[in-house]
Design an enzyme around this catalytic site. Sequence first.
Site, short mmCIF file in Angstrom:
data_model
loop_
_atom_site.label_atom_id
_atom_site.label_comp_id
_atom_site.label_asym_id
_atom_site.label_seq_id
_atom_site.Cartn_x
_atom_site.Cartn_y
_atom_site.Cartn_z
CB ALA A 54 32.87 -96.69 36.21
CG ASP A 55 30.02 -96.13 31.81
OD1 ASP A 55 31.14 -95.93 31.78
OD2 ASP A 55 29.17 -96.85 30.98
CB VAL A 56 26.39 -93.08 36.69
CG1 VAL A 56 25.44 -92.06 37.63
CG2 VAL A 56 25.23 -93.80 35.87
NE ARG A 109 34.78 -92.38 32.70
CZ ARG A 109 34.42 -93.65 32.50
NH1 ARG A 109 33.48 -94.12 32.23
NH2 ARG A 109 34.90 -94.76 32.96
#
Length: 77
Positions: free
Chosen positions: A52-54, A56
């Site tokens: 999810a961080d990547v 986002r």
Amino acid sequence: MILIPIAFTSDHIETLFELDQEVIHEARKEGGTGVKRAESLNGSRVFIEALADVARAHLERGEIQVHAIILPPSLGP
């Protein structure tokens, strides 16, 4: 020996059959008893948050695709 299927992020039939049935079974037939497969990441909270961080970060930069990493011939297929 521990088999770590780094190309697979989740367990699926290829991982389970090829590694568990073929590799581990064949190793046991040859007398090897210490062969195990590491669990895949599957639903790991940390893994999902990292994905999810990547995603986002790409969305925030307006990127719609990820550029492939080109491997040198010695590491390719």
